[in-house]
Design a protein around this motif. Structure first.
Motif, PDB file in Angstrom:
ATOM      1  N   LEU A 222       0.813  -1.218   0.000  1.00  0.00           N
ATOM      2  CA  LEU A 222       0.000   0.000   0.000  1.00  0.00           C
ATOM      3  C   LEU A 222       0.842   1.262   0.000  1.00  0.00           C
ATOM      4  CD1 LEU A 222      -3.114  -0.474   2.322  1.00  0.00           C
ATOM      5  CD2 LEU A 222      -3.003  -0.311  -0.165  1.00  0.00           C
ATOM      6  N   GLY A 223       2.127   1.142   0.300  1.00  0.00           N
ATOM      7  CA  GLY A 223       2.970   2.330   0.324  1.00  0.00           C
ATOM      8  C   GLY A 223       4.358   2.003   0.824  1.00  0.00           C
ATOM      9  N   CYS A 224       5.281   2.929   0.604  1.00  0.00           N
ATOM     10  CA  CYS A 224       6.645   2.796   1.088  1.00  0.00           C
ATOM     11  C   CYS A 224       6.919   3.945   2.044  1.00  0.00           C
ATOM     12  CB  CYS A 224       7.632   2.822  -0.078  1.00  0.00           C
ATOM     13  SG  CYS A 224       7.419   1.446  -1.229  1.00  0.00           S
ATOM     14  N   ILE A 225       7.441   3.614   3.212  1.00  0.00           N
ATOM     15  CA  ILE A 225       7.586   4.590   4.291  1.00  0.00           C
ATOM     16  C   ILE A 225       9.060   4.901   4.534  1.00  0.00           C
ATOM     17  CG2 ILE A 225       7.605   2.813   6.087  1.00  0.00           C
ATOM     18  CD1 ILE A 225       6.066   4.770   7.869  1.00  0.00           C
ATOM     19  N   ASP A 226       9.333   6.141   4.836  1.00  0.00           N
ATOM     20  CA  ASP A 226      10.681   6.552   5.208  1.00  0.00           C
ATOM     21  C   ASP A 226      10.592   7.958   5.812  1.00  0.00           C
ATOM     22  OD1 ASP A 226      13.359   6.403   5.641  1.00  0.00           O
ATOM     23  OD2 ASP A 226      13.963   6.388   3.534  1.00  0.00           O
TER      24      ASP A 226
END
Length: 430
Positions: A222-226
């Motif tokens: 659903l998404g890439c986090i950083d």
């Protein structure tokens, strides 16, 4: 006046050349032709053109030699189709003028893009959204129009210069420019719910998952986090040192979740620079929604600075099997979108790379406003900005904002590692 008499037998042309007086007959003839061209170029049906084309009902004129009409003289010199010919010349002239205007417009658009790193179309679109917020109720004290306020704020976002330089460009005082940046940033932040949206419906989630799957065949993402660090001035007070990060400068640690199209799906911009990335995530609203199971078997991708969770998958620190290596390769390729997102975001709005010299609350609003503008540019197919050295050492400043955290242990519990093991087996069978 000239001391000339009839005895001198001078021609009228010589006298006119001495006195620089125009021949009245030539002047009348010139005005007549100008008037004829003006009438022929008209596209409306006003009285001037009607009278010129008018014919008596009987078709007959009085007895005797008729006097020469203006139209007769025009026909004698230019032919019976003089009006159509003049109209074609007018059309050609109009087309030439239009091409010149189009070139000037394109040049103006390029200059605007170089100055504020967003196109004129984006400026107009954004102005329609927030003009009612920026507009003053009256013109007392020569209030600044909304378009000028917006351009001053965008110039600040696009350069990161001192407010004094922005004020000089906008023709305002330093205090006025500071208030404008604050006012415009708050107005743009009011659009947050419209443009920063995490996919909650099944239809939106399926669309996002397909986009991520097309990158490296990683399922259910659903998404890439950083996180990225945005430099700020010291906020002062007893807690100022909390904002000093591991690279030694004051910053806000900004967490974003990126889509496959580099959209900012979620942003958290309130934590000091010394805060660990995982602490920001575990105190976020998105984390609580994942913990409640609202997103089913969907998950986010994060680097090794995050703890492994059923809804947050991290790479293997020491991959040994073929499946683990394939998993890591797909994980890196898919998660790369969040790194690219920071590059595009900070190149378009270098103030996030150079540093924000505003009060803490205003700095937070500037960060969120830039994220909203970033999404608007992507949704409206704006070209990605190019680093043309307007901001010195921009690439170094962007890289300086990325600070890697210490990796978490690669020995997860059975409940937390089960999801990653499933996907590792999936890649092992490909």
């Amino acid at each position: 006046m000239l001391g000339v008499s009839l005895r001198d037998k001078l021609r009228n042309e010589d006298i006119r050349s001495r006195t620089r007086v125009t021949d009245i007959a030539q002047r009348i003839s010139k005005l007549k032709w100008q008037w004829a061209g003006h009438i022929a170029r008209r596209t409306d049906n006003r009285w001037g053109r009607k009278v010129l084309e008018w014919q008596p009902r009987t078709g007959r004129r009085s007895v005797g030699r008729p006097p020469t009409r203006w139209s007769d003289d025009l026909v004698r010199h230019a032919g019976s189709r003089w009006m159509q010919h003049e109209g074609r010349l007018s059309t050609a002239t109009t087309e030439d003028n239009n091409s010149v205007v189009r070139r000037k417009i394109e040049t103006a658009k390029r200059v605007i893009y170089q100055q504020i790193r967003t196109s004129l179309d984006i400026v107009i679109y954004l102005l329609e959204k927030i003009e009612h917020i920026l507009e003053f109720p009256d013109n007392r004290n020569n209030s600044i129009p909304p378009i000028n306020q917006l351009l001053i704020a965008l110039r600040y976002y696009a350069t990161g210069n001192h407010l004094l330089a922005v004020a000089d460009m906008g023709g305002t005082s330093l205090a006025t420019s500071s208030r404008i940046v604050k006012r415009v940033s708050q107005a743009i932040v009011s659009l947050r719910r419209e443009f920063i949206i995490f996919p909650d419906t099944n239809r939106d989630q399926d669309r996002v998952k397909i986009d991520f799957y097309d990158i490296a065949r990683f399922p259910n993402v659903l998404g890439c986090i950083d996180c990225t660090h945005v430099k700020i001035q010291s906020p002062g007070g007893d807690d100022a040192e909390l904002f000093r990060n591991r690279k030694g400068y004051m910053s806000i640690n900004v967490q974003t979740i990126a889509s496959a199209k580099l959209l900012v799906q979620d942003v958290v911009a309130r934590w000091p620079g010394s805060t660990h990335d995982s602490a920001i995530y575990q105190n976020s609203y998105i984390y609580r929604k994942f913990e409640r199971g609202e997103y089913g078997d969907s998950h986010l991708l994060g680097d090794s600075g995050y703890p492994l969770k059923p809804h947050l998958l991290t790479p293997y620190l020491n991959p040994t099997t073929s499946g683990e290596r394939k998993y890591n390769e797909a994980h890196i390729r898919t998660r790369n979108v969040v790194e690219r997102q920071y590059g595009v975001l900070k190149r378009r709005f270098p103030v996030l790379a150079v540093g924000i010299r505003l009060a803490l609350n205003n700095a937070i609003n500037v960060i969120i406003a830039c994220c909203i503008l970033h999404n608007i540019c992507i949704l409206r197919n704006e070209q990605q900005p190019v680093n043309n050295d307007d901001v010195p050492n921009l690439e170094e400043l962007i890289a300086r904002g990325q600070i890697n955290n210490m990796a978490f242990s690669d020995r997860p519990s059975l409940s937390y590692g089960f999801r990653r093991n499933q996907i590792t087996q999936y890649f092992d069978n490909l």
